[in-house]
Design a protein around this motif. Sequence first.
Motif, PDB file in Angstrom:
ATOM      1  N   SER A  34       0.852  -1.256   0.245  1.00  0.00           N
ATOM      2  CA  SER A  34       0.106  -0.013   0.119  1.00  0.00           C
ATOM      3  C   SER A  34       0.818   1.266   0.224  1.00  0.00           C
ATOM      4  O   SER A  34       2.180   1.229   0.093  1.00  0.00           O
ATOM      5  N   ASP A  35       0.125   2.594  -0.028  1.00  0.00           N
ATOM      6  CA  ASP A  35       0.722   3.806   0.063  1.00  0.00           C
ATOM      7  C   ASP A  35       1.057   3.999   1.493  1.00  0.00           C
ATOM      8  O   ASP A  35       1.579   5.061   1.802  1.00  0.00           O
ATOM      9  N   GLU A  36       0.679   3.182   2.524  1.00  0.00           N
ATOM     10  CA  GLU A  36       0.808   3.436   3.946  1.00  0.00           C
ATOM     11  C   GLU A  36       2.182   3.705   4.205  1.00  0.00           C
ATOM     12  O   GLU A  36       3.143   2.790   3.894  1.00  0.00           O
ATOM     13  N   GLY A  47       8.914  24.530  -3.252  1.00  0.00           N
ATOM     14  CA  GLY A  47       8.069  25.971  -3.152  1.00  0.00           C
ATOM     15  C   GLY A  47       7.902  26.236  -1.610  1.00  0.00           C
ATOM     16  O   GLY A  47       8.438  25.792  -0.816  1.00  0.00           O
ATOM     17  N   ASN A  48       6.902  27.121  -1.731  1.00  0.00           N
ATOM     18  CA  ASN A  48       6.484  27.601  -0.290  1.00  0.00           C
ATOM     19  C   ASN A  48       5.372  26.879   0.511  1.00  0.00           C
ATOM     20  O   ASN A  48       5.354  27.022   1.644  1.00  0.00           O
ATOM     21  N   HIS A  49       4.723  25.999  -0.101  1.00  0.00           N
ATOM     22  CA  HIS A  49       3.405  25.515   0.540  1.00  0.00           C
ATOM     23  C   HIS A  49       3.655  23.634   0.332  1.00  0.00           C
ATOM     24  O   HIS A  49       2.511  23.171   0.498  1.00  0.00           O
ATOM     25  N   THR A  50       4.823  23.385  -0.043  1.00  0.00           N
ATOM     26  CA  THR A  50       4.799  21.832  -0.229  1.00  0.00           C
ATOM     27  C   THR A  50       5.832  21.208   0.310  1.00  0.00           C
ATOM     28  O   THR A  50       6.911  22.084   0.379  1.00  0.00           O
ATOM     29  N   LEU A  51       5.931  20.184   0.901  1.00  0.00           N
ATOM     30  CA  LEU A  51       7.121  19.258   1.710  1.00  0.00           C
ATOM     31  C   LEU A  51       7.130  17.930   0.713  1.00  0.00           C
ATOM     32  O   LEU A  51       6.371  17.252   0.619  1.00  0.00           O
ATOM     33  N   ALA A  52       8.368  17.641   0.528  1.00  0.00           N
ATOM     34  CA  ALA A  52       8.718  16.208  -0.221  1.00  0.00           C
ATOM     35  C   ALA A  52       9.422  15.603   0.833  1.00  0.00           C
ATOM     36  O   ALA A  52      10.214  16.310   1.699  1.00  0.00           O
ATOM     37  N   PHE A  53       9.138  14.297   1.218  1.00  0.00           N
ATOM     38  CA  PHE A  53       9.900  13.498   1.994  1.00  0.00           C
ATOM     39  C   PHE A  53       9.860  12.090   1.729  1.00  0.00           C
ATOM     40  O   PHE A  53       9.440  11.717   0.736  1.00  0.00           O
ATOM     41  N   ILE A  54      11.087  11.259   2.571  1.00  0.00           N
ATOM     42  CA  ILE A  54      11.072  10.046   2.231  1.00  0.00           C
ATOM     43  C   ILE A  54       9.988   9.185   3.325  1.00  0.00           C
ATOM     44  O   ILE A  54      10.072   9.882   4.518  1.00  0.00           O
ATOM     45  N   GLY A  55       9.478   8.500   2.781  1.00  0.00           N
ATOM     46  CA  GLY A  55       8.545   7.260   3.786  1.00  0.00           C
ATOM     47  C   GLY A  55       8.681   5.917   3.343  1.00  0.00           C
ATOM     48  O   GLY A  55       8.748   5.646   2.406  1.00  0.00           O
ATOM     49  N   ASP A  56       8.579   5.176   4.365  1.00  0.00           N
ATOM     50  CA  ASP A  56       8.991   3.798   4.535  1.00  0.00           C
ATOM     51  C   ASP A  56       7.618   3.062   4.332  1.00  0.00           C
ATOM     52  O   ASP A  56       6.534   3.238   5.112  1.00  0.00           O
ATOM     53  N   THR A  57       7.334   2.311   3.304  1.00  0.00           N
ATOM     54  CA  THR A  57       6.411   1.642   2.757  1.00  0.00           C
ATOM     55  C   THR A  57       6.948   0.322   2.817  1.00  0.00           C
ATOM     56  O   THR A  57       7.849  -0.026   3.340  1.00  0.00           O
ATOM     57  N   LEU A  58       5.743  -1.010   2.835  1.00  0.00           N
ATOM     58  CA  LEU A  58       6.392  -1.990   3.000  1.00  0.00           C
ATOM     59  C   LEU A  58       5.964  -2.830   1.541  1.00  0.00           C
ATOM     60  O   LEU A  58       4.700  -2.622   0.998  1.00  0.00           O
ATOM     61  N   PRO A 116      14.720  -1.941  -5.300  1.00  0.00           N
ATOM     62  CA  PRO A 116      13.645  -1.152  -5.072  1.00  0.00           C
ATOM     63  C   PRO A 116      13.916  -0.219  -3.665  1.00  0.00           C
ATOM     64  O   PRO A 116      14.783  -0.026  -3.031  1.00  0.00           O
ATOM     65  N   GLY A 117      13.412   1.289  -4.038  1.00  0.00           N
ATOM     66  CA  GLY A 117      13.434   2.247  -2.885  1.00  0.00           C
ATOM     67  C   GLY A 117      14.476   3.055  -2.889  1.00  0.00           C
ATOM     68  O   GLY A 117      15.313   3.036  -3.597  1.00  0.00           O
ATOM     69  N   LEU A 118      14.446   4.176  -2.505  1.00  0.00           N
ATOM     70  CA  LEU A 118      15.359   5.301  -2.265  1.00  0.00           C
ATOM     71  C   LEU A 118      16.489   4.936  -1.431  1.00  0.00           C
ATOM     72  O   LEU A 118      16.087   3.899  -0.355  1.00  0.00           O
ATOM     73  N   VAL A 119      17.634   5.403  -1.320  1.00  0.00           N
ATOM     74  CA  VAL A 119      18.652   4.849  -0.484  1.00  0.00           C
ATOM     75  C   VAL A 119      18.631   5.922   0.849  1.00  0.00           C
ATOM     76  O   VAL A 119      18.311   6.752   0.724  1.00  0.00           O
ATOM     77  N   ASN A 120      19.096   5.092   1.778  1.00  0.00           N
ATOM     78  CA  ASN A 120      19.430   5.727   3.203  1.00  0.00           C
ATOM     79  C   ASN A 120      20.934   5.943   3.396  1.00  0.00           C
ATOM     80  O   ASN A 120      21.351   6.836   4.337  1.00  0.00           O
ATOM     81  N   VAL A 121      21.712   5.344   2.715  1.00  0.00           N
ATOM     82  CA  VAL A 121      23.204   5.440   2.841  1.00  0.00           C
ATOM     83  C   VAL A 121      23.637   5.559   1.532  1.00  0.00           C
ATOM     84  O   VAL A 121      23.828   4.900   0.483  1.00  0.00           O
ATOM     85  N   PRO A 122      24.342   6.775   1.108  1.00  0.00           N
ATOM     86  CA  PRO A 122      24.478   7.829   1.911  1.00  0.00           C
ATOM     87  C   PRO A 122      23.318   8.347   2.480  1.00  0.00           C
ATOM     88  O   PRO A 122      22.238   8.728   1.489  1.00  0.00           O
TER      89      PRO A 122
END
Length: 149
Positions: A34-36, A47-58, A116-122
């Motif tokens: 899921s996207d949870e 921009g001024n009203h948006t945040l991007a972030f890394i989220g851990d899915t399964l 799969p996934g974005l990396v955490n190291v580095p």
Amino acid sequence: YGPVTLQGQHPREYGGSHWCVLVSRTTPAPAPGSDEINRAYEEGWVGNHTLAFIGDTLAENGDKVPELFIVDLPQDEAGWKQPGGAPLAGTATTMPAPPAGVSQRRLTFTHHRRYPGLVNVPRHWVRANPQATAIAFLMRDDAGVVQLW
């Protein structure tokens, strides 16, 4: 939006001149596939009203897969104090929830990739260009080499 005044029922409870809210929706046990997410981290402004972030899915098999998410934030000052679908502070059985008007969506879908996934190291933080038209993050290519995407 004004100071925070507490009743002080515990020695470590004290008021302050500012307050904050959580803007990502998390759950202690994300549904596989899921996207949870159960964790949001390494955020950056887009921009001024948006945040991007890394989220851990399964993944379907239960493996942790860090993906890229984005949240659009309320532009109305009053919106920050209005609860969305759940209490801002959470309850004894629920986690804190974002304010009304916060919209969270997933930007990457990498479960099918060889790596799969974005990396955490580095370790890195998500960054956007000044025009808020592109977001940079680190992820492995098909050869397993960490690249800027």
